[in-house]
Design a protein around this motif. Sequence first.
Motif, PDB file in Angstrom:
ATOM      1  N   ARG A 129     -17.783  24.802  26.681  1.00 51.42           N
ATOM      2  CA  ARG A 129     -15.870  24.795  26.179  1.00 51.42           C
ATOM      3  C   ARG A 129     -15.236  24.350  25.431  1.00 51.42           C
ATOM      4  O   ARG A 129     -15.609  22.874  24.816  1.00 51.42           O
ATOM      5  CB  ARG A 129     -15.720  25.275  27.848  1.00 51.42           C
ATOM      6  CG  ARG A 129     -16.192  26.115  28.736  1.00 51.42           C
ATOM      7  CD  ARG A 129     -15.778  27.089  29.434  1.00 51.42           C
ATOM      8  NE  ARG A 129     -16.134  27.539  30.865  1.00 51.42           N
ATOM      9  CZ  ARG A 129     -16.107  28.676  30.507  1.00 51.42           C
ATOM     10  NH1 ARG A 129     -15.894  29.635  29.499  1.00 51.42           N
ATOM     11  NH2 ARG A 129     -16.944  29.482  31.301  1.00 51.42           N
ATOM     12  N   TRP A 130     -14.620  24.044  25.086  1.00 50.25           N
ATOM     13  CA  TRP A 130     -13.259  23.837  24.005  1.00 50.25           C
ATOM     14  C   TRP A 130     -13.516  23.057  24.344  1.00 50.25           C
ATOM     15  O   TRP A 130     -12.787  22.094  25.612  1.00 50.25           O
ATOM     16  CB  TRP A 130     -11.940  24.815  24.178  1.00 50.25           C
ATOM     17  CG  TRP A 130     -11.253  24.406  23.074  1.00 50.25           C
ATOM     18  CD1 TRP A 130     -11.578  23.565  22.083  1.00 50.25           C
ATOM     19  CD2 TRP A 130      -9.818  23.937  22.873  1.00 50.25           C
ATOM     20  NE1 TRP A 130     -10.148  22.772  21.443  1.00 50.25           N
ATOM     21  CE2 TRP A 130      -9.234  23.121  21.349  1.00 50.25           C
ATOM     22  CE3 TRP A 130      -8.884  24.049  23.917  1.00 50.25           C
ATOM     23  CZ2 TRP A 130      -8.242  22.901  21.650  1.00 50.25           C
ATOM     24  CZ3 TRP A 130      -7.148  24.360  24.009  1.00 50.25           C
ATOM     25  CH2 TRP A 130      -6.665  23.588  22.138  1.00 50.25           C
ATOM     26  N   SER A 131     -13.329  21.227  23.924  1.00 48.94           N
ATOM     27  CA  SER A 131     -13.114  20.002  24.327  1.00 48.94           C
ATOM     28  C   SER A 131     -11.860  19.630  24.175  1.00 48.94           C
ATOM     29  O   SER A 131     -11.322  18.640  24.290  1.00 48.94           O
ATOM     30  CB  SER A 131     -14.397  19.201  23.297  1.00 48.94           C
ATOM     31  OG  SER A 131     -13.635  18.829  21.588  1.00 48.94           O
ATOM     32  N   GLY A 132     -11.436  20.242  22.922  1.00 47.79           N
ATOM     33  CA  GLY A 132      -9.557  19.735  22.813  1.00 47.79           C
ATOM     34  C   GLY A 132      -9.828  18.837  21.765  1.00 47.79           C
ATOM     35  O   GLY A 132      -8.432  18.886  21.154  1.00 47.79           O
ATOM     36  N   GLU A 133     -10.822  18.476  20.884  1.00 49.41           N
ATOM     37  CA  GLU A 133     -10.900  18.039  19.478  1.00 49.41           C
ATOM     38  C   GLU A 133     -10.169  17.941  18.910  1.00 49.41           C
ATOM     39  O   GLU A 133      -9.637  17.398  18.209  1.00 49.41           O
ATOM     40  CB  GLU A 133     -12.290  17.107  19.751  1.00 49.41           C
ATOM     41  CG  GLU A 133     -12.319  15.918  18.692  1.00 49.41           C
ATOM     42  CD  GLU A 133     -12.083  14.630  19.688  1.00 49.41           C
ATOM     43  OE1 GLU A 133     -11.254  14.113  18.573  1.00 49.41           O
ATOM     44  OE2 GLU A 133     -12.240  14.557  20.779  1.00 49.41           O
ATOM     45  N   THR A 169     -15.762  19.900  18.208  1.00 47.26           N
ATOM     46  CA  THR A 169     -14.983  21.576  18.957  1.00 47.26           C
ATOM     47  C   THR A 169     -15.192  21.950  20.588  1.00 47.26           C
ATOM     48  O   THR A 169     -14.570  21.930  20.968  1.00 47.26           O
ATOM     49  CB  THR A 169     -14.585  22.797  18.259  1.00 47.26           C
ATOM     50  OG1 THR A 169     -15.193  22.063  16.945  1.00 47.26           O
ATOM     51  CG2 THR A 169     -14.256  23.306  18.440  1.00 47.26           C
ATOM     52  N   PHE A 170     -16.719  21.651  20.492  1.00 47.28           N
ATOM     53  CA  PHE A 170     -17.062  22.047  21.952  1.00 47.28           C
ATOM     54  C   PHE A 170     -17.914  21.162  22.673  1.00 47.28           C
ATOM     55  O   PHE A 170     -18.669  21.689  23.492  1.00 47.28           O
ATOM     56  CB  PHE A 170     -18.320  23.682  21.433  1.00 47.28           C
ATOM     57  CG  PHE A 170     -17.809  24.332  20.716  1.00 47.28           C
ATOM     58  CD1 PHE A 170     -16.649  25.325  22.418  1.00 47.28           C
ATOM     59  CD2 PHE A 170     -18.250  24.783  19.976  1.00 47.28           C
ATOM     60  CE1 PHE A 170     -16.154  26.100  21.404  1.00 47.28           C
ATOM     61  CE2 PHE A 170     -17.125  26.406  19.119  1.00 47.28           C
ATOM     62  CZ  PHE A 170     -16.322  26.938  19.579  1.00 47.28           C
ATOM     63  N   ASN A 171     -17.975  19.941  21.987  1.00 49.53           N
ATOM     64  CA  ASN A 171     -19.132  18.561  22.515  1.00 49.53           C
ATOM     65  C   ASN A 171     -20.190  19.824  23.029  1.00 49.53           C
ATOM     66  O   ASN A 171     -20.982  18.968  24.014  1.00 49.53           O
ATOM     67  CB  ASN A 171     -18.223  17.811  23.591  1.00 49.53           C
ATOM     68  CG  ASN A 171     -18.935  16.628  23.709  1.00 49.53           C
ATOM     69  OD1 ASN A 171     -19.331  16.250  23.130  1.00 49.53           O
ATOM     70  ND2 ASN A 171     -18.214  16.299  25.122  1.00 49.53           N
ATOM     71  N   ASN A 172     -21.152  20.199  22.201  1.00 47.27           N
ATOM     72  CA  ASN A 172     -22.101  20.393  22.261  1.00 47.27           C
ATOM     73  C   ASN A 172     -23.816  20.103  22.304  1.00 47.27           C
ATOM     74  O   ASN A 172     -23.662  19.266  21.515  1.00 47.27           O
ATOM     75  CB  ASN A 172     -22.667  21.819  22.238  1.00 47.27           C
ATOM     76  CG  ASN A 172     -22.023  22.220  20.720  1.00 47.27           C
ATOM     77  OD1 ASN A 172     -21.404  22.296  19.931  1.00 47.27           O
ATOM     78  ND2 ASN A 172     -23.698  22.702  20.150  1.00 47.27           N
ATOM     79  N   GLN A 173     -24.417  20.245  22.713  1.00 39.66           N
ATOM     80  CA  GLN A 173     -25.982  20.065  22.508  1.00 39.66           C
ATOM     81  C   GLN A 173     -26.051  21.239  21.923  1.00 39.66           C
ATOM     82  O   GLN A 173     -26.384  21.807  21.288  1.00 39.66           O
ATOM     83  CB  GLN A 173     -27.200  19.605  24.115  1.00 39.66           C
ATOM     84  CG  GLN A 173     -26.921  18.643  24.147  1.00 39.66           C
ATOM     85  CD  GLN A 173     -26.328  17.801  24.001  1.00 39.66           C
ATOM     86  OE1 GLN A 173     -27.388  16.954  23.005  1.00 39.66           O
ATOM     87  NE2 GLN A 173     -25.740  16.523  24.434  1.00 39.66           N
ATOM     88  N   PRO A 174     -27.426  20.400  20.999  1.00 40.35           N
ATOM     89  CA  PRO A 174     -27.356  21.864  19.770  1.00 40.35           C
ATOM     90  C   PRO A 174     -28.120  23.154  20.965  1.00 40.35           C
ATOM     91  O   PRO A 174     -28.942  22.460  21.879  1.00 40.35           O
ATOM     92  CB  PRO A 174     -29.159  21.356  19.026  1.00 40.35           C
ATOM     93  CG  PRO A 174     -29.242  19.883  18.796  1.00 40.35           C
ATOM     94  CD  PRO A 174     -27.763  19.585  20.332  1.00 40.35           C
ATOM     95  N   LEU A 175     -27.648  24.238  20.526  1.00 39.82           N
ATOM     96  CA  LEU A 175     -28.595  25.095  21.209  1.00 39.82           C
ATOM     97  C   LEU A 175     -30.121  25.228  21.121  1.00 39.82           C
ATOM     98  O   LEU A 175     -30.246  25.864  22.344  1.00 39.82           O
ATOM     99  CB  LEU A 175     -27.311  26.467  20.482  1.00 39.82           C
ATOM    100  CG  LEU A 175     -26.242  26.277  20.740  1.00 39.82           C
ATOM    101  CD1 LEU A 175     -25.337  27.496  19.925  1.00 39.82           C
ATOM    102  CD2 LEU A 175     -25.158  26.176  22.354  1.00 39.82           C
ATOM    103  N   SER A 176     -30.573  24.923  20.438  1.00 35.70           N
ATOM    104  CA  SER A 176     -31.350  25.756  19.552  1.00 35.70           C
ATOM    105  C   SER A 176     -32.715  24.827  20.418  1.00 35.70           C
ATOM    106  O   SER A 176     -32.105  23.469  20.490  1.00 35.70           O
ATOM    107  CB  SER A 176     -32.452  26.229  19.091  1.00 35.70           C
ATOM    108  OG  SER A 176     -33.467  27.285  18.535  1.00 35.70           O
TER     109      SER A 176
END
Length: 192
Positions: A129-133, A169-176
Amino acid sequence: IITIDEAKRRQSFSSCDRDSSVDALPMLIDSSDILQDTHIEKLACRLPARVQGYLWRLAYSTEKNGTSLKTLYRNLADVDSPVLLVIKDMDQQQIFGAFSTHPFRVSEHFYGTGETFLYSFCPEIKVYRWSGENSYFVKGNTDSLQMGGGLGLWLDEELYRGTTTKCATFNNQPLSAQQDFNIHNLEVWTFE
């Protein structure tokens, strides 16, 4: 104002119980070449409340519409609802994508709201989700589609190649499993 029956129907979609039955699945107007019932169930309960309980309609599919970002934009031109992007890659047959509060379109600036998110099944669902960054949610160009500042998810104009990296933006790990991936199939769903 909604009826009590409609409120109960929407409420039935608002929990993410592991024991929820197939009856709690949203209704898909079209069939998916990517998503199975377990994927749909896990995604549905993570959608914002304002789209839970609505019918899912397939607005674009590489299987049915070919591989063209311009066609994807054209198919979404009259859409006035959030959209769910679903991707299956060629390498690991992994499923991932994004929920966008606004339909994909060509734009000079980023658009969307904090309800926008990225997700991946590996094999359990992970939602970023959105990190707020920052507010770099979605940006559409004629030659690419980008989700998140720093390429949380990027797709080329032929919807054949993509890139996924960690983004603020999402503080995500790579999705693939691979940072650079080839797209096996792609779908965009709308909510009615």
